[in-house]
Write a protein that holds these residues in place. Structure first.
Motif, PDB file in Angstrom:
ATOM      1  N   VAL A   1       0.814  -1.330  -0.163  1.00 46.31           N
ATOM      2  CA  VAL A   1      -0.185   0.029   0.120  1.00 46.31           C
ATOM      3  C   VAL A   1       0.723   1.214  -0.119  1.00 46.31           C
ATOM      4  O   VAL A   1       0.817   2.163  -0.723  1.00 46.31           O
ATOM      5  N   GLU A   2       1.892   1.251   1.031  1.00 46.02           N
ATOM      6  CA  GLU A   2       2.843   2.516   1.170  1.00 46.02           C
ATOM      7  C   GLU A   2       3.419   3.016  -0.185  1.00 46.02           C
ATOM      8  O   GLU A   2       3.588   3.918  -0.625  1.00 46.02           O
ATOM      9  N   LYS A   3       3.887   1.680  -0.903  1.00 45.86           N
ATOM     10  CA  LYS A   3       4.481   2.006  -2.381  1.00 45.86           C
ATOM     11  C   LYS A   3       3.669   2.911  -3.327  1.00 45.86           C
ATOM     12  O   LYS A   3       3.898   3.561  -4.002  1.00 45.86           O
ATOM     13  N   LYS A   4       2.365   3.152  -3.190  1.00 45.70           N
ATOM     14  CA  LYS A   4       1.515   3.538  -4.221  1.00 45.70           C
ATOM     15  C   LYS A   4       0.896   4.786  -3.728  1.00 45.70           C
ATOM     16  O   LYS A   4      -0.169   5.269  -4.467  1.00 45.70           O
ATOM     17  N   ILE A   5       1.314   5.243  -2.552  1.00 48.27           N
ATOM     18  CA  ILE A   5       0.481   6.622  -1.993  1.00 48.27           C
ATOM     19  C   ILE A   5       1.203   7.703  -2.698  1.00 48.27           C
ATOM     20  O   ILE A   5       2.438   7.724  -3.113  1.00 48.27           O
ATOM     21  N   SER A   6       0.351   8.804  -3.031  1.00 50.97           N
ATOM     22  CA  SER A   6       0.934   9.923  -3.653  1.00 50.97           C
ATOM     23  C   SER A   6       0.374  11.028  -3.090  1.00 50.97           C
ATOM     24  O   SER A   6      -0.509  10.743  -2.010  1.00 50.97           O
ATOM     25  N   LYS A   7       0.389  12.254  -3.590  1.00 47.01           N
ATOM     26  CA  LYS A   7      -0.011  13.484  -3.046  1.00 47.01           C
ATOM     27  C   LYS A   7      -1.910  13.294  -3.134  1.00 47.01           C
ATOM     28  O   LYS A   7      -2.455  13.923  -2.507  1.00 47.01           O
ATOM     29  N   ARG A   8      -2.077  12.863  -4.144  1.00 49.43           N
ATOM     30  CA  ARG A   8      -3.467  12.607  -4.552  1.00 49.43           C
ATOM     31  C   ARG A   8      -4.275  11.552  -3.842  1.00 49.43           C
ATOM     32  O   ARG A   8      -5.493  11.339  -3.706  1.00 49.43           O
ATOM     33  N   THR A   9      -3.747  10.571  -3.018  1.00 50.20           N
ATOM     34  CA  THR A   9      -4.293   9.563  -2.562  1.00 50.20           C
ATOM     35  C   THR A   9      -5.378  10.108  -1.278  1.00 50.20           C
ATOM     36  O   THR A   9      -4.831  10.791  -0.420  1.00 50.20           O
TER      37      THR A   9
END
Ligand code: PLP
Length: 362
Positions: free
Chosen positions: A115-123
């Motif tokens: 999950v953490e790998k896919k976090i961005s400013k827009r999440t």
């Protein structure tokens, strides 16, 4: 007569018929009537949350949850690559972007690292799916959600009654979404439920599912809503199902134990591993077949000749046109290429289980 073993079938042998007849007799067959509130109340108690609100299916339960949290354009929502497509579709309905994360090789579920790998400013949110009734590692997921200030919507379509650290799934994240499709653990034919202890969220969902109509002012609409309500007839069936849940759970656990006893020690069988601290509720008992040159398709073809119905697992979402991405998903690919779901339903006999395992061996 050929004895066909289906992959799933509903057990409607309780009060389903009586309750349905009551709907017909009373004329309450649409989305008002006494069974709706009874089912919602019983379901909230069952999930150990304050509120439950019913809707027409599990997909719209997810849609309503996302809308109630204000997820929309320019937002990203993290969903597992290995799930039923409805999880990602609900995000797309909102105009938001589902961001796929790979799953854990052993539990087949999201974990904190993925999950953490896919976090961005827009999440804005994470939708952990408790796949085949196996809870996700919710400690890790809730910790990440807290760290990045994200909502957690649990997709519990396949896992009513499962627990993580003694807590019912659906009660751990902000909202839990359930499906009562015909092959699910509790069925209403078609149907769904959102559960939460946040009254504001539930109030919002109640407006959204009822055409956006203002409570207390009929035919006044402050927002554009949907007609996503459950009928009294569906709720009648659901209530009767819920009354027998502990029996359902016992039966499903018995089936799982028997499968593990017959298959668990075989080196070429890799069952889905239950997450640490979790108590799963077997939906479709699923395993990977780890033999060179033997694909799930070949197994299914053999099964079909022996009048046994089984299923391949879900295709990883990233391979299908609406969800394509450049990222790689080694675990989801591997699991999906090797896994099959075996028949799992109330009323399976030991001889059926022996017949299935014998066919698998062959
Ligand atoms: C079944 C299912 C849904 C959708 O539920 P419906 O009631 O069929 O709309 C969503 N997510 C998962 C993981 C499911 O298995």
């Amino acid at each position: 007569m050929v004895n066909i073993i289906p992959v799933a079938k509903p057990d409607l042998s309780g009060k389903e018929g009586d309750y349905l007849a009551e709907c017909i007799r009373s004329g309450w067959i649409s989305s008002a009537g006494p069974f709706i509130q009874k089912f919602e109340q019983a379901f909230a108690e069952f999930c150990e949350v304050r509120y439950a609100t019913s809707c027409s299916n599990g997909t719209v339960a997810l849609h309503l949850a996302l809308l109630a949290l204000g997820i929309g354009k320019d937002d990203e929502v993290i969903v597992p690559d290995l799930t039923f497509a409805a999880t990602a579709n609900a995000v797309l309905f909102c105009g938001a972007q589902p961001v796929l994360a790979d799953v854990d090789k052993e539990t087949w579920n999201l974990n904190g690292t993925q999950v953490e790998k896919k976090i961005s400013k827009r999440t804005r949110a994470i939708i952990p799916v408790h796949l085949y009734g196996n809870p996700c590692p919710m400690d890790e997921i809730m910790m990440i959600a807290k760290k990045y200030k994200l909502w957690v919507i649990e997709d519990c379509a396949e896992s009513p009654g499962a627990t993580y650290r003694g807590k019912k799934v659906g009660s751990i994240g902000h909202i839990g979404c359930f499906s009562f499709y015909g092959n699910k653990i509790i069925t209403t034919g078609e149907g769904g439920m959102c559960v939460s202890s946040d009254k504001e969220v539930i109030d919002k969902i109640n407006i959204l599912k009822n055409h956006g109509m203002k409570p207390g002012q009929r035919y006044w609409h402050d927002i554009v809503g949907y007609n996503y309500r459950m009928t009294n007839m569906q709720a009648a069936v659901g209530l009767a199902q819920l009354e027998r849940f502990s029996r359902f759970l016992g039966e499903r656990n018995r089936i799982k134990e028997k499968y593990l006893q017959l298959l668990g020690k075989k080196s070429w069988i890799l069952p889905q591993k239950t997450t640490m601290h979790a108590q799963s509720v077997p939906w479709l008992f699923s395993v990977m077949i780890n033999l060179p040159q033997k694909t799930p398709a070949m197994v299914l073809a053999q099964f079909s000749k022996k009048n046994i119905e089984a299923r391949r697992l879900f295709y990883p979402l990233h391979g299908m046109p609406p969800y394509q991405t450049a990222d790689v998903f080694h675990n989801a690919d591997y699991i999906s290429d090797h896994g099959i779901s075996l028949p799992t339903y109330i009323g399976m006999k030991d001889e059926d289980l022996h017949r299935i395992c014998q066919a698998l061996e062959e």
